[in-house]
Design an enzyme around this catalytic site. Sequence first.
Site, PDB file in Angstrom:
ATOM      1  N   ASP A 429     -43.612  -7.708   0.750  1.00  0.00           N
ATOM      2  CA  ASP A 429     -44.256  -9.016   0.585  1.00  0.00           C
ATOM      3  C   ASP A 429     -44.627  -9.137  -0.883  1.00  0.00           C
ATOM      4  O   ASP A 429     -45.404  -8.349  -1.404  1.00  0.00           O
ATOM      5  CB  ASP A 429     -45.502  -9.079   1.479  1.00  0.00           C
ATOM      6  CG  ASP A 429     -46.492 -10.163   1.036  1.00  0.00           C
ATOM      7  OD1 ASP A 429     -46.048 -11.183   0.485  1.00  0.00           O
ATOM      8  OD2 ASP A 429     -47.711  -9.968   1.260  1.00  0.00           O
ATOM      9  N   GLU A 447     -44.462 -15.124  -0.042  1.00  0.00           N
ATOM     10  CA  GLU A 447     -45.574 -14.588   0.741  1.00  0.00           C
ATOM     11  C   GLU A 447     -46.117 -15.607   1.731  1.00  0.00           C
ATOM     12  O   GLU A 447     -46.338 -15.306   2.906  1.00  0.00           O
ATOM     13  CB  GLU A 447     -46.700 -14.123  -0.183  1.00  0.00           C
ATOM     14  CG  GLU A 447     -47.882 -13.555   0.597  1.00  0.00           C
ATOM     15  CD  GLU A 447     -48.943 -12.931  -0.297  1.00  0.00           C
ATOM     16  OE1 GLU A 447     -49.458 -11.872   0.075  1.00  0.00           O
ATOM     17  OE2 GLU A 447     -49.248 -13.518  -1.350  1.00  0.00           O
ATOM     18  N   GLU A 448     -46.321 -16.825   1.262  1.00  0.00           N
ATOM     19  CA  GLU A 448     -46.897 -17.847   2.131  1.00  0.00           C
ATOM     20  C   GLU A 448     -45.980 -18.169   3.309  1.00  0.00           C
ATOM     21  O   GLU A 448     -46.441 -18.334   4.450  1.00  0.00           O
ATOM     22  CB  GLU A 448     -47.174 -19.122   1.325  1.00  0.00           C
ATOM     23  CG  GLU A 448     -48.301 -18.988   0.321  1.00  0.00           C
ATOM     24  CD  GLU A 448     -47.855 -18.468  -1.027  1.00  0.00           C
ATOM     25  OE1 GLU A 448     -48.646 -18.473  -1.978  1.00  0.00           O
ATOM     26  OE2 GLU A 448     -46.690 -18.039  -1.151  1.00  0.00           O
TER      27      GLU A 448
END
EC number: 3.2.1.143
Length: 847
Positions: A429, A447-448
Amino acid sequence: MSTSPSNRKKSPNKTTVDTPTRRKRCIELPVSVDVEEKSNEKRTKTSPVSNMNSKDRAEKASTEQYEDDFEEDAGSVEKKNASEEDLSPRLSNYDEDSREGKYYNESKSSQDEPSSQPITDSLDFENVDDEDDGTYQGVPLSEISNICEKPPRLMDMMDVRDPNHTFLIQPFKYDPANEDCEPKSILEDGSYVDEWDQDHVRLPCSPSYVTKNGTQRWSIIQDALRKLQRMAETYMASVEDIKETIEECAGRTYQLNCLERLLNEEYSSDERAHFLSTVLSNICSLAMNVHKICSKPPPLLRIGSNRTVTMSQRQCASLMACAFFCLFPRRFNQKVGSEYENYQNPNFNTLFQGGRTGGPSWKLEKLKCVFNYFRRITDKMPNGVLSFRRYRLPETCLPKWADSKEPLCKLHVTKNKTIEDMDGLLQVDFANKYIGGGVMNEGCVQEEIRFVICPEMLVSLLLCEVIQANECVFLIGCERFSSYRGYSTSFEFKEDYTDKTPKDVWGRKLCHVVAMDAIAFRDRATQYKVPNMRRELIKAYTCFRIPAGVTDEKSGIATGNWGCGAFNGNKQLKAIIQLIASSQAGRPLVYLTFRDQGLVTSFYKVYEHLQKEKATDDTLSMIERWRNRLETKYKLIVHGHGDEEARGVGYAKNRAVQHSSGRFLCFQDADDLMCPNRVQEQYRIAVKQTDDAFLIGSKYERIPEGSTDRYTQWANNLTEEQLYTQIYLAHGPTLIMPTWFCARSWFDRLGGFDEIARGRKFYRSLNDDNKHKVIGFCDMDPKKITKGFYTDELSEGKDKRRIPIIHFSQAIPPIIICVKLGLTNNDFEANLASLNIREGVDYWLFS
């Protein structure tokens, strides 16, 4: 780009010599530069740093009951929300280099936060999910060990005696023959044991969570949730009812326009009715029963702790339901000096906010993913297990890189696969040091996106303090619930996803994700400073290392352009850093370049070169072994090798010139082969020049033949006129530097080589006066032309200048062309020729 006329400066004479070609054997690696270092310890908050450390603050607060007036009052929150509408984070803060790039509030100004990198129109985000063409470099994926094929051996839960591993469930063993067996809470009788201190999550069901008049807030919360649940069960609940419930539970007011827009405008009537009845009722139930489901608060994963929390998916769902209703105390207040200044806010209030418009489309799509999770767990609650583990690399385990004898790891490099599709590998990540990045706001990159398609990961925002340089966070067993298309501003929820990843003996999906945060470089050049490269190397090694006691076969690592988006990292440098770290950890590396075929090729060439050279850094000892032989005929100088920071190629060449004494300077790279008559031929031409403003170069060959073929063809086929007109191309000088021969007096007058690496987008690099000379941008993309203008969002001031975008056929010279040649099957060159304009008179190439 079309510009108004300006004067041309006279250039020094340049001569190209068509002598027998010099042979070049070259691997291009990033060079270090000597620049002023900026502190990496600045905070992301805009307020001054408090002198009281977070532990002292937490200990002071742990003895107090929590009252409503401990945090901001509702009025100040409303004011803050209103003022933040104009400061909302924009997704112009992403770079075309990478899938990475994190949420960034433009009001922040820290070395640790990303710099503004607009999305360039050249990046086709809509084709993110292009089909994999199957091409790769290196070993096939079948040779990369993965945990799905060879699951790690785990001791039984009941035998774990680690005081730093907290189980919220009773010892559980997964039985594939009994899929419906579900882990039980640690306290099966439904009782609750409270912990209201600095080391545990402060749950809303705590008796210490009280109002100003001493009333326990949990009773208020339960009444509000029961009321909403009854409305949902009788098909009477509305978005406004959800809003009122959240405000009553939290004791503050919000604007939840994104939530309202999703349910009232985006959802169909059937989708809205199902959510506001069945799904909403289940969310209420999960939140109301958090004390029974979880039995006790999970511990916080604080800085410096090697701590793990293991829970069931039902317990995770209960915590998610609490976040939905914004129930976690004190987490709204993240001002410097507050108890949770070093944590994310796990409550959904910012995810539900959307300003006057209800939020951008990609934020609505993120919310669809999260709501799909709630719909799925309502249809059938998953019965697996999750672990959240914070790991700190001990000082004693830091590798001695220069003494390392570890061989290069296996490498697989490809361009069209995504990290989340690499089953059985450790998936990286590209994290923000505040885990989750902008997932609760408008952030929508690697990541989101990962956190909304696997929403159980959002619990890490509740647990994890800011990640330090020698730390990482592992997210183990999180299930994927959604598939998606697009990326960043084109991101869309696609459909429901069934995760068929097998489970380990604890009942966790064999999906291991590691949150690995990079430094955000406002000045790209600072990433080449030794302390910064060392920090990134230690970070990657911390994430990839497997403890010595683990004897399982080491599974591969799936990663990519880590820290190369809004964080401004160099892709080649970051790739090499991760290669070194994975090799030291003894794990194979699967590197996914996010559609960058050039990086696939160049990275693998570096890998092959390192394999051939055995990848050992014994440069200094090698030089010393040759000193005696060389000094019989030559003066040998070793300069700067003992410096803490690498000085770079410009510094090295300038030092070499300082130690020389001849009338002319002839440059030769250490990895080049030179034809015997090269110096003689260049000297013969040099002495015939009438002044010293000349630069002599030569053509060359590549070894092996065909490497960097396009660049070689360009450099060896320039006309005399193109030596001047194409000097601004990204290729570099039209006379390649390692072939240079020049007068020392001219070199000294110019001041030598620049010892600082520079490079910017052409337009943004112009000063204000020259920017106003740009009267238009040329293109052939109908979308851009229809839009009609370009705006530099990074320019200062409120009034952003709108520069017209016109079809290239309407361009009026003089024109600056910022497009690389040779990349469009000659289509661009044909369009350029159709204009009947002359290079060096009507247009200049600058790419």
